[in-house]
Scaffold this motif. Structure first.
Motif, PDB file in Angstrom:
ATOM      1  N   ILE A   9      53.377  68.548  36.569  1.00 50.04           N
ATOM      2  CA  ILE A   9      53.345  69.660  37.520  1.00 50.04           C
ATOM      3  C   ILE A   9      52.025  69.654  38.278  1.00 50.04           C
ATOM      4  CG2 ILE A   9      53.273  72.175  37.724  1.00 50.04           C
ATOM      5  CD1 ILE A   9      55.232  72.246  35.315  1.00 50.04           C
ATOM      6  N   ALA A  10      50.922  69.416  37.569  1.00 53.71           N
ATOM      7  CA  ALA A  10      49.610  69.376  38.212  1.00 53.71           C
ATOM      8  C   ALA A  10      49.536  68.238  39.228  1.00 53.71           C
ATOM      9  CB  ALA A  10      48.518  69.220  37.160  1.00 53.71           C
ATOM     10  N   THR A  11      50.188  67.124  38.939  1.00 53.18           N
ATOM     11  CA  THR A  11      50.213  66.006  39.884  1.00 53.18           C
ATOM     12  C   THR A  11      50.976  66.383  41.142  1.00 53.18           C
ATOM     13  OG1 THR A  11      50.150  64.457  38.016  1.00 53.18           O
ATOM     14  CG2 THR A  11      50.824  63.569  40.165  1.00 53.18           C
ATOM     15  N   ASN A  13      51.442  69.293  42.322  1.00 53.50           N
ATOM     16  CA  ASN A  13      50.851  70.444  43.001  1.00 53.50           C
ATOM     17  C   ASN A  13      49.377  70.262  43.343  1.00 53.50           C
ATOM     18  OD1 ASN A  13      53.332  71.691  42.720  1.00 53.50           O
ATOM     19  ND2 ASN A  13      52.737  72.836  40.901  1.00 53.50           N
ATOM     20  N   PHE A  14      48.872  69.033  43.289  1.00 50.32           N
ATOM     21  CA  PHE A  14      47.432  68.862  43.432  1.00 50.32           C
ATOM     22  C   PHE A  14      46.929  69.313  44.800  1.00 50.32           C
ATOM     23  CE2 PHE A  14      48.331  65.030  45.809  1.00 50.32           C
ATOM     24  CZ  PHE A  14      47.194  64.809  46.589  1.00 50.32           C
ATOM     25  N   GLU A  15      47.709  69.078  45.857  1.00 54.47           N
ATOM     26  CA  GLU A  15      47.260  69.473  47.188  1.00 54.47           C
ATOM     27  C   GLU A  15      47.167  70.992  47.299  1.00 54.47           C
ATOM     28  OE1 GLU A  15      48.176  68.519  51.904  1.00 54.47           O
ATOM     29  OE2 GLU A  15      49.575  67.828  50.359  1.00 54.47           O
ATOM     30  N   ALA A  16      48.139  71.692  46.732  1.00 60.33           N
ATOM     31  CA  ALA A  16      48.095  73.158  46.722  1.00 60.33           C
ATOM     32  C   ALA A  16      46.895  73.660  45.929  1.00 60.33           C
ATOM     33  CB  ALA A  16      49.387  73.721  46.136  1.00 60.33           C
ATOM     34  N   GLU A  17      46.549  72.952  44.848  1.00 58.96           N
ATOM     35  CA  GLU A  17      45.386  73.348  44.056  1.00 58.96           C
ATOM     36  C   GLU A  17      44.096  73.172  44.855  1.00 58.96           C
ATOM     37  OE1 GLU A  17      42.956  74.306  40.575  1.00 58.96           O
ATOM     38  OE2 GLU A  17      44.747  75.011  41.610  1.00 58.96           O
ATOM     39  N   LEU A  18      43.973  72.106  45.620  1.00 55.68           N
ATOM     40  CA  LEU A  18      42.791  71.929  46.461  1.00 55.68           C
ATOM     41  C   LEU A  18      42.688  73.056  47.486  1.00 55.68           C
ATOM     42  CD1 LEU A  18      42.731  68.080  47.196  1.00 55.68           C
ATOM     43  CD2 LEU A  18      41.661  69.326  45.305  1.00 55.68           C
ATOM     44  N   ILE A  66      48.119  59.323  36.849  1.00 56.56           N
ATOM     45  CA  ILE A  66      47.477  60.322  35.989  1.00 56.56           C
ATOM     46  C   ILE A  66      46.029  60.565  36.404  1.00 56.56           C
ATOM     47  CG2 ILE A  66      46.557  58.808  34.165  1.00 56.56           C
ATOM     48  CD1 ILE A  66      47.787  60.862  32.155  1.00 56.56           C
ATOM     49  N   THR A  67      45.453  59.643  37.190  1.00 58.79           N
ATOM     50  CA  THR A  67      44.097  59.859  37.692  1.00 58.79           C
ATOM     51  C   THR A  67      44.038  61.022  38.678  1.00 58.79           C
ATOM     52  OG1 THR A  67      44.464  58.150  39.380  1.00 58.79           O
ATOM     53  CG2 THR A  67      43.396  57.459  37.336  1.00 58.79           C
ATOM     54  N   THR A  68      45.156  61.355  39.302  1.00 57.80           N
ATOM     55  CA  THR A  68      45.168  62.489  40.245  1.00 57.80           C
ATOM     56  C   THR A  68      44.892  63.816  39.547  1.00 57.80           C
ATOM     57  OG1 THR A  68      46.601  61.348  41.818  1.00 57.80           O
ATOM     58  CG2 THR A  68      46.572  63.756  41.916  1.00 57.80           C
ATOM     59  N   PRO A  69      45.635  64.201  38.505  1.00 55.47           N
ATOM     60  CA  PRO A  69      45.289  65.461  37.827  1.00 55.47           C
ATOM     61  C   PRO A  69      43.938  65.408  37.132  1.00 55.47           C
ATOM     62  CG  PRO A  69      47.052  64.318  36.648  1.00 55.47           C
ATOM     63  CD  PRO A  69      46.888  63.628  37.961  1.00 55.47           C
ATOM     64  N   LEU A  70      43.485  64.232  36.702  1.00 58.56           N
ATOM     65  CA  LEU A  70      42.144  64.132  36.119  1.00 58.56           C
ATOM     66  C   LEU A  70      41.084  64.561  37.136  1.00 58.56           C
ATOM     67  CD1 LEU A  70      42.350  60.721  34.193  1.00 58.56           C
ATOM     68  CD2 LEU A  70      42.132  62.986  33.159  1.00 58.56           C
ATOM     69  N   LEU A  71      41.177  64.028  38.349  1.00 56.87           N
ATOM     70  CA  LEU A  71      40.196  64.361  39.378  1.00 56.87           C
ATOM     71  C   LEU A  71      40.346  65.793  39.867  1.00 56.87           C
ATOM     72  CD1 LEU A  71      40.108  61.065  41.484  1.00 56.87           C
ATOM     73  CD2 LEU A  71      38.261  62.012  40.085  1.00 56.87           C
ATOM     74  N   THR A  72      41.575  66.251  40.029  1.00 53.16           N
ATOM     75  CA  THR A  72      41.800  67.616  40.512  1.00 53.16           C
ATOM     76  C   THR A  72      41.251  68.641  39.527  1.00 53.16           C
ATOM     77  OG1 THR A  72      43.812  66.846  41.622  1.00 53.16           O
ATOM     78  CG2 THR A  72      43.535  69.217  41.385  1.00 53.16           C
ATOM     79  N   PRO A 275      50.741  57.638  28.942  1.00 53.36           N
ATOM     80  CA  PRO A 275      51.535  58.827  28.599  1.00 53.36           C
ATOM     81  C   PRO A 275      50.758  60.110  28.872  1.00 53.36           C
ATOM     82  CG  PRO A 275      50.671  57.801  26.615  1.00 53.36           C
ATOM     83  CD  PRO A 275      50.351  56.869  27.748  1.00 53.36           C
ATOM     84  N   THR A 276      51.470  61.135  29.288  1.00 57.20           N
ATOM     85  CA  THR A 276      50.808  62.395  29.620  1.00 57.20           C
ATOM     86  C   THR A 276      50.240  63.093  28.389  1.00 57.20           C
ATOM     87  OG1 THR A 276      52.937  63.558  29.540  1.00 57.20           O
ATOM     88  CG2 THR A 276      52.200  62.742  31.688  1.00 57.20           C
ATOM     89  N   ASN A 277      50.734  62.755  27.204  1.00 56.65           N
ATOM     90  CA  ASN A 277      50.173  63.401  26.010  1.00 56.65           C
ATOM     91  C   ASN A 277      48.771  62.906  25.687  1.00 56.65           C
ATOM     92  OD1 ASN A 277      50.632  60.901  24.840  1.00 56.65           O
ATOM     93  ND2 ASN A 277      52.310  61.584  23.523  1.00 56.65           N
ATOM     94  N   ALA A 278      48.307  61.882  26.423  1.00 56.54           N
ATOM     95  CA  ALA A 278      46.931  61.406  26.259  1.00 56.54           C
ATOM     96  C   ALA A 278      45.968  62.091  27.226  1.00 56.54           C
ATOM     97  CB  ALA A 278      46.881  59.894  26.478  1.00 56.54           C
ATOM     98  N   PHE A 279      46.490  63.001  28.056  1.00 55.81           N
ATOM     99  CA  PHE A 279      45.686  63.545  29.144  1.00 55.81           C
ATOM    100  C   PHE A 279      44.436  64.274  28.658  1.00 55.81           C
ATOM    101  CE2 PHE A 279      44.462  66.920  32.063  1.00 55.81           C
ATOM    102  CZ  PHE A 279      44.335  66.228  33.258  1.00 55.81           C
ATOM    103  N   GLU A 280      44.577  65.164  27.689  1.00 53.20           N
ATOM    104  CA  GLU A 280      43.432  65.978  27.273  1.00 53.20           C
ATOM    105  C   GLU A 280      42.297  65.114  26.744  1.00 53.20           C
ATOM    106  OE1 GLU A 280      42.904  69.079  27.866  1.00 53.20           O
ATOM    107  OE2 GLU A 280      44.875  69.408  28.759  1.00 53.20           O
TER     108      GLU A 280
END
Length: 304
Positions: A9-11, A13-18, A66-72, A275-280
């Motif tokens: 979801i964060a990926t 919606n990243f533009e909206a978050e910016l 996955i680098t997109t939500p990391l940076l956002t 995998p997204t479960n590695a995100f945190e």
């Protein structure tokens, strides 16, 4: 259809978050560096007004989305720390803000990300060719290239011909095709122009995977590159690696063109897409690394 998790979801919606950050904080501005091969915007956010100009970018490769939500998330938490005047990953947010102007492009390759995450969309203009380039498969989860089958990290004018010869890939496909020439693709050309226009002092290209930092290029990097890479590596628990036999990447071109510190950071560990479960766990490392990068900037005004 399976339910999307928070990282997906964060990926999306990243533009909206910016844009939300821009509304909330007067010191955050947003814009677009250009458009993709299918016309999608490539957004950026700027935070700070310090003399040292840092640039971070992500999702150069579609299956490394996955680098997109990391940076956002990094930008959002940095902005919140500045607004609250509280420490940010062990650093003074006030000090980092005063020293740096940070420009972030969370998703350089929106077409590639869409392919890797969702496959062919009904309105994809290159659909027939993409199926052919993907060997007739509808599964694009390993797709790295843009919508024209060009690997954007083989697109920059730093011994491009040598990289093409080394790769030996002569036609569009999922990865490693360098295109018809340097900066032939709109995404790479937009990033190069954005870099020239803002005259960055240092850059980081965030990729996956390997938990490594590449900091050198053909002996053209400045002395501080190795020192900074080792500082970032220690902060994140990564390795600073001297890399040979690679050309035409964004950090290669940046070092070649400007003679300033440029880094490729390979986040996480495993097989792409991670995998997204590695995100945190990944974010904990990457946030420390990027905060350390900001802290590497000189305390005195940067050269213009």
């Amino acid at each position: 259809m399976s339910k999307r998790n928070d990282v997906e979801i964060a990926t999306d919606n990243f533009e909206a978050e910016l844009k939300r950050l821009e509304r909330c904080y007067a010191f955050v501005t947003t814009g677009t560096i250009g458009h993709s091969a299918t016309g999608k915007p490539i957004p950026f956010a700027r935070i700070g007004a310090g003399p040292f100009r840092w640039h971070f970018n992500g999702a150069c490769h579609g299956n490394e989305w996955i680098t997109t939500p990391l940076l956002t998330r990094f930008v959002a938490e940095y902005a919140e720390a500045i607004a609250d005047n509280r420490p940010f990953w062990g650093k003074s947010s006030e000090d980092l803000f005063a020293r740096n102007s940070l420009y972030v492009v969370p998703m350089l390759n929106p077409d590639g990300v869409e392919l890797a995450r969702h496959g062919l969309s009904p309105d994809q203009p290159f659909a027939e060719k993409l199926l052919q380039w993907n060997r007739g498969s509808n599964r694009f989860h390993r797709w790295k290239a843009n919508a024209r089958g060009v690997d954007l990290n083989d697109q920059f004018p730093a011994y491009w011909e040598d990289e093409v010869a080394r790769r030996g890939v002569t036609a569009p496909c999922a990865r490693d095709y360098g295109g018809l020439g340097p900066l032939s693709e709109p995404e790479a050309a937009a990033l190069a122009a954005f870099t020239e226009r803002n005259d960055f002092h240092a850059v980081i290209a965030l990729h996956t995977q390997g938990e490594e930092i590449y900091w050198n290029y053909r002996g053209e990097e400045p002395p501080e590159s190795k020192i900074w890479a080792e500082r970032m590596a220690q902060a994140a628990g990564y390795r600073a690696v001297y890399l040979e036999g690679s050309d035409a990447g964004y950090k290669d071109w940046f070092i070649h063109r400007f003679g300033r510190p440029g880094f490729t950071v390979e986040a996480g560990w495993g097989h792409n897409p991670l995998p997204t479960n590695a995100f945190e766990e990944m974010y904990d490392d990457i946030a420390r690394l990027l905060a350390e990068a900001l802290d590497c900037s000189p305390t005195s005004p940067a050269r213009r």
